[in-house]
Design a protein around this motif. Structure first.
Motif: not given
Length: 122
Positions: A63-64, A68, A97-99, A101, A115-117, A119
């Motif tokens: 999780v990013t 970043k 926002p969070y990504k 993977e 992956e998905y995002k 917020t």
């Protein structure tokens, strides 16, 4: 001759049916926080629901966050008949926002990833 044709048709049908299930992959069906969604409160866990049973040892996420930087996850486990992968997130995630993977290994040995995002917007 008719029996030979019936036997051949049965063999072909069985082969196609079995190969379809043998090549199934664990697909991400749903997530919490939701895929592409916005949540008002910072989540304390991430739940990924898959179409197949998973192997915990070879399933994981990265999780990013908005800065970043990688967000520390903890306490990975499987739920719901080993089809839902859950990890804990730290309290107080920042807005933004969070990504996510993910990678998964289904019980039949097939690897998938994606992956998905989402917020966080208090």
């Amino acid at each position: 001759m008719r029996n030979i044709l019936l036997a051949a048709a049965f063999t072909l049908l069985t082969s196609v049916t079995l190969s379809g299930s043998a090549y199934a992959h664990a697909k991400l069906e749903a997530a919490q926080p939701p895929i592409g969604g916005t949540v008002k409160e910072a989540p304390t866990e991430l739940d990924l629901k898959f179409s197949e049973e998973l192997n915990l040892k070879f399933t994981g996420v990265k999780v990013t966050g908005p800065d970043k930087q990688e967000v520390k996850t903890d306490d990975a486990m499987l739920m719901d008949g080993d089809k839902t992968f859950m990890v804990s997130l730290p309290k107080g995630l920042a807005a933004g926002p969070y990504k996510v993977e993910w990678h998964a290994l289904s019980q039949d040995g097939h690897k998938t990833h994606g992956e998905y995002k989402f917020t966080v917007k208090p």
